[in-house]
Design a protein around this motif. Structure first.
Motif, PDB file in Angstrom:
ATOM      1  N   MET A 288       0.811  -1.220   0.000  1.00 45.93           N
ATOM      2  CA  MET A 288       0.000   0.000   0.000  1.00 45.93           C
ATOM      3  C   MET A 288       0.849   1.276   0.000  1.00 45.93           C
ATOM      4  SD  MET A 288      -3.176  -0.867   2.551  1.00 45.93           S
ATOM      5  CE  MET A 288      -4.313  -2.228   2.219  1.00 45.93           C
ATOM      6  N   LYS A 289       2.107   1.164  -0.334  1.00 49.93           N
ATOM      7  CA  LYS A 289       2.979   2.338  -0.253  1.00 49.93           C
ATOM      8  C   LYS A 289       2.947   3.221  -1.499  1.00 49.93           C
ATOM      9  CE  LYS A 289       6.049   0.822   3.383  1.00 49.93           C
ATOM     10  NZ  LYS A 289       7.426   0.689   3.893  1.00 49.93           N
ATOM     11  N   LYS A 290       2.274   2.759  -2.540  1.00 48.94           N
ATOM     12  CA  LYS A 290       2.122   3.606  -3.719  1.00 48.94           C
ATOM     13  C   LYS A 290       1.153   4.741  -3.385  1.00 48.94           C
ATOM     14  CE  LYS A 290       0.619   3.569  -8.555  1.00 48.94           C
ATOM     15  NZ  LYS A 290       0.022   2.767  -9.646  1.00 48.94           N
ATOM     16  N   PRO A 291       1.515   6.005  -3.659  1.00 53.34           N
ATOM     17  CA  PRO A 291       0.643   7.139  -3.302  1.00 53.34           C
ATOM     18  C   PRO A 291      -0.709   7.069  -4.008  1.00 53.34           C
ATOM     19  CG  PRO A 291       2.860   7.900  -3.838  1.00 53.34           C
ATOM     20  CD  PRO A 291       2.804   6.448  -4.227  1.00 53.34           C
ATOM     21  N   LEU A 292      -1.725   7.576  -3.342  1.00 54.07           N
ATOM     22  CA  LEU A 292      -3.054   7.674  -3.947  1.00 54.07           C
ATOM     23  C   LEU A 292      -3.027   8.651  -5.116  1.00 54.07           C
ATOM     24  CD1 LEU A 292      -5.309   8.005  -0.769  1.00 54.07           C
ATOM     25  CD2 LEU A 292      -5.284   6.062  -2.341  1.00 54.07           C
ATOM     26  N   GLU A 293      -3.794   8.344  -6.150  1.00 56.16           N
ATOM     27  CA  GLU A 293      -3.999   9.281  -7.262  1.00 56.16           C
ATOM     28  C   GLU A 293      -5.451   9.734  -7.182  1.00 56.16           C
ATOM     29  OE1 GLU A 293      -2.792   7.630 -10.985  1.00 56.16           O
ATOM     30  OE2 GLU A 293      -0.820   7.011 -10.251  1.00 56.16           O
ATOM     31  N   LEU A 294      -5.658  10.819  -6.444  1.00 58.51           N
ATOM     32  CA  LEU A 294      -7.013  11.271  -6.152  1.00 58.51           C
ATOM     33  C   LEU A 294      -7.389  12.429  -7.052  1.00 58.51           C
ATOM     34  CD1 LEU A 294      -9.263  10.611  -4.074  1.00 58.51           C
ATOM     35  CD2 LEU A 294      -8.399  12.513  -2.711  1.00 58.51           C
ATOM     36  N   GLY A 295      -8.569  12.327  -7.667  1.00 55.89           N
ATOM     37  CA  GLY A 295      -9.034  13.376  -8.553  1.00 55.89           C
ATOM     38  C   GLY A 295      -9.808  14.463  -7.835  1.00 55.89           C
ATOM     39  N   LYS A 296     -10.296  15.429  -8.594  1.00 54.84           N
ATOM     40  CA  LYS A 296     -11.058  16.550  -8.036  1.00 54.84           C
ATOM     41  C   LYS A 296     -12.525  16.187  -7.819  1.00 54.84           C
ATOM     42  CE  LYS A 296      -7.559  19.355  -7.974  1.00 54.84           C
ATOM     43  NZ  LYS A 296      -6.967  19.766  -6.670  1.00 54.84           N
ATOM     44  N   ALA A 400     -16.900  11.638 -12.675  1.00 53.97           N
ATOM     45  CA  ALA A 400     -16.040  11.331 -11.527  1.00 53.97           C
ATOM     46  C   ALA A 400     -14.704  10.811 -12.027  1.00 53.97           C
ATOM     47  CB  ALA A 400     -16.701  10.309 -10.620  1.00 53.97           C
ATOM     48  N   ASP A 401     -13.631  11.265 -11.381  1.00 48.47           N
ATOM     49  CA  ASP A 401     -12.320  10.698 -11.708  1.00 48.47           C
ATOM     50  C   ASP A 401     -11.795   9.798 -10.598  1.00 48.47           C
ATOM     51  OD1 ASP A 401     -11.887  12.931 -10.068  1.00 48.47           O
ATOM     52  OD2 ASP A 401     -11.221  14.143 -11.766  1.00 48.47           O
ATOM     53  N   THR A 402     -12.535   9.720  -9.498  1.00 46.15           N
ATOM     54  CA  THR A 402     -12.213   8.783  -8.422  1.00 46.15           C
ATOM     55  C   THR A 402     -13.517   8.242  -7.840  1.00 46.15           C
ATOM     56  OG1 THR A 402     -10.225  10.041  -7.833  1.00 46.15           O
ATOM     57  CG2 THR A 402     -11.027   8.451  -6.215  1.00 46.15           C
ATOM     58  N   ALA A 403     -13.558   6.935  -7.608  1.00 42.18           N
ATOM     59  CA  ALA A 403     -14.710   6.306  -6.945  1.00 42.18           C
ATOM     60  C   ALA A 403     -14.186   5.443  -5.800  1.00 42.18           C
ATOM     61  CB  ALA A 403     -15.514   5.458  -7.920  1.00 42.18           C
TER      62      ALA A 403
END
Length: 479
Positions: A288-296, A400-403
């Motif tokens: 789980m160390k890969k950073p989150l790619e969170l959208g707007k 949505a770009d993140t769910a």
């Protein structure tokens, strides 16, 4: 219940009930959503005394005590707080709870002690939870707290899972003189308390100070050890443990079966999202160390407390449009009203009677939209909840770009599959022969918490661990 001093008999309960109520002070929503700091502004001693003095001290059994899963002697604690005897009040909570500073913060008090306060009928209930947290914090900061230890018994117990159930069990075992080793699959102890509850609800500082109590009492912690994969329960017995407690929770995210697109980049399961969004890098599991790619533009699917935690975490991580999609109405939502109000105040929006049916990729192959269908409520199911029914031809899309999928949790079947004679039910929950003891079908193996009951509260998991701890003590004495 402790006897209240005789001079109280002259106090007018009606006068107490009519004393002014001052609600919790919260940090402004526009401020708090910018960080992961605490939301509630803690009581000072004067405020705590004033609030505790509103308790009218109902005759036994007080409704607040009956509603509390730990049966905390709340009226006696209120009396002591009112007198400024904060450390003595903390002692009341320690008698029946292994995690009072945590339960005081994360319990759904409006559904338990506060919800049962008789002042609800015509007034406003006493803020039992905040007062519980205040007294134990005061004790810790002024003199500290030590787990009382008995003469060593020479017996060793393996506790699997460093969350609320495991800690409740370990607390009792330590007080009975048994040596305790806690195994956990994560790099740090705490289970749900660290890897599931966001910092704005339970700070890591509070947890770390609590864990120090267990370390001072002699608990040994073995991290990164997945029982069932890295080691079996049979091996634990072969290593010399006299009994085993299973308190691994119920942490496998429920899936959206047969829904296209759940494997797209940008679609996260709630556990993965909350852990990576809240935990320091050094405490993260390797996968789980890969950073989150969170959208707007974020959508959260689900309606429980985990959904609220995801909404509020996404806002703190910088998302601009955060919307909860839920297939029933707000009336049927299982999560706490208090958390939903805080989420709304911080900017989250809710869209009810909405069911995602497809996650749609954009030109770059990542999530770009969620196709949904409108729902209506049909007849009640076996549990009395009205079943959501699709409205034919009502499909629409939400950009949505993140769910984030917060759909609930299932038990991990790995322990039952690798432990002969351990019986399970409901897709992997561990069966108990006696609910009062947590004894399983396997001799010397006990259980408690979500892995035996299914997803429930921190406090009920802790209580299950404490019950099993007492039963293990009796089991060891009978050998």
């Amino acid at each position: 219940m402790q006897a209240v001093p005789s001079e109280f008999l002259a106090i007018d309960r009606k006068e107490r009930a009519n004393r002014p109520f001052y609600d919790l002070d919260l940090r402004p929503a526009d401020e708090r959503k910018c960080d992961f700091g605490g939301v509630v502004i803690e009581f000072d001693p004067e405020r705590a005394m004033v609030e505790a003095a509103r308790c009218i001290h109902c005759p036994d059994p007080a409704p607040c005590m009956v509603a509390c899963p730990t049966a905390n002697d709340i009226p006696s604690a209120m009396w002591l707080i009112e007198q400024g005897k904060f450390v003595e009040a903390a002692g009341i909570y320690h008698k029946t709870s292994s995690l009072p500073e945590i339960c005081g913060r994360v319990c759904p008090h409006e559904a338990l002690c506060q919800g049962s306060c008789v002042l609800n009928k015509h007034h406003t209930p006493v803020l039992c939870g905040e007062l519980e947290a205040f007294t134990v914090d005061y004790e810790r900061r002024t003199q500290g707290h030590l787990i009382s230890l008995a003469v060593p018994s020479g017996k060793k117990v393996a506790v699997i899972g460093a969350g609320p159930a495991g800690l409740g069990c370990a607390d009792i075992l330590l007080q009975k003189g048994h040596a305790v080793t806690v195994f956990d699959s994560k790099p740090a102890p705490g289970g749900l308390l660290v890897y599931g509850i966001p910092n704005f609800k339970l700070s890591k500082e509070v947890w770390e100070e609590k864990w120090e109590e267990f370390e001072r009492a002699g608990v040994k912690f073995v991290p990164n050890t997945y029982i069932g994969k890295d080691k079996t329960i049979d091996q634990l017995f072969a290593e010399g443990f006299d009994a085993v407690f299973i308190g691994v929770g119920s942490e496998i995210d429920a899936k959206m079966e047969d829904t296209p697109g759940t494997d797209l980049p940008g679609v996260y399961e709630a556990t993965d999202f909350l852990i990576r969004g809240n935990i320091p890098m050094e405490q993260l599991p390797e996968n789980m160390k890969k950073p989150l790619e969170l959208g707007k533009r974020v959508v959260v699917v689900g309606g429980g407390d985990t959904a609220s935690d995801c909404l509020r975490t996404a806002l703190r991580l910088g998302s601009e449009e955060v919307t909860c999609l839920y297939r029933r109405t707000e009336k049927e939502m299982p999560g706490g009203k208090k958390d939903r109000k805080m989420a709304r105040d911080e900017g989250a929006k809710y869209r009810f009677l909405t069911q995602p049916v497809k996650f749609i990729a954009g030109a770059d192959g990542k999530l770009a939209a969620v196709e949904c269908i409108e729902m209506k409520l049909g007849e009640p199911d076996a549990k009395g909840r009205r079943k959501p029914v699709p409205v034919e031809g009502s499909n629409f899309s939400v950009a949505a770009d993140t769910a984030i999928l917060a759909l609930g949790y299932w038990p991990d079947p790995i322990i039952s599959k690798t432990t002969p004679e351990l019986e399970t039910y409901n897709w992997g929950l561990i069966s108990v022969k006696d609910k009062a003891t947590g004894a399983t079908s396997r001799e010397g193996v006990f259980t408690g918490g979500d892995c035996a009951t299914g997803p429930d509260l921190v406090v009920t998991a802790m209580v299950g661990g404490r019950k099993a701890g007492r039963a293990i003590d009796q089991y060891l004495k009978s050998k």
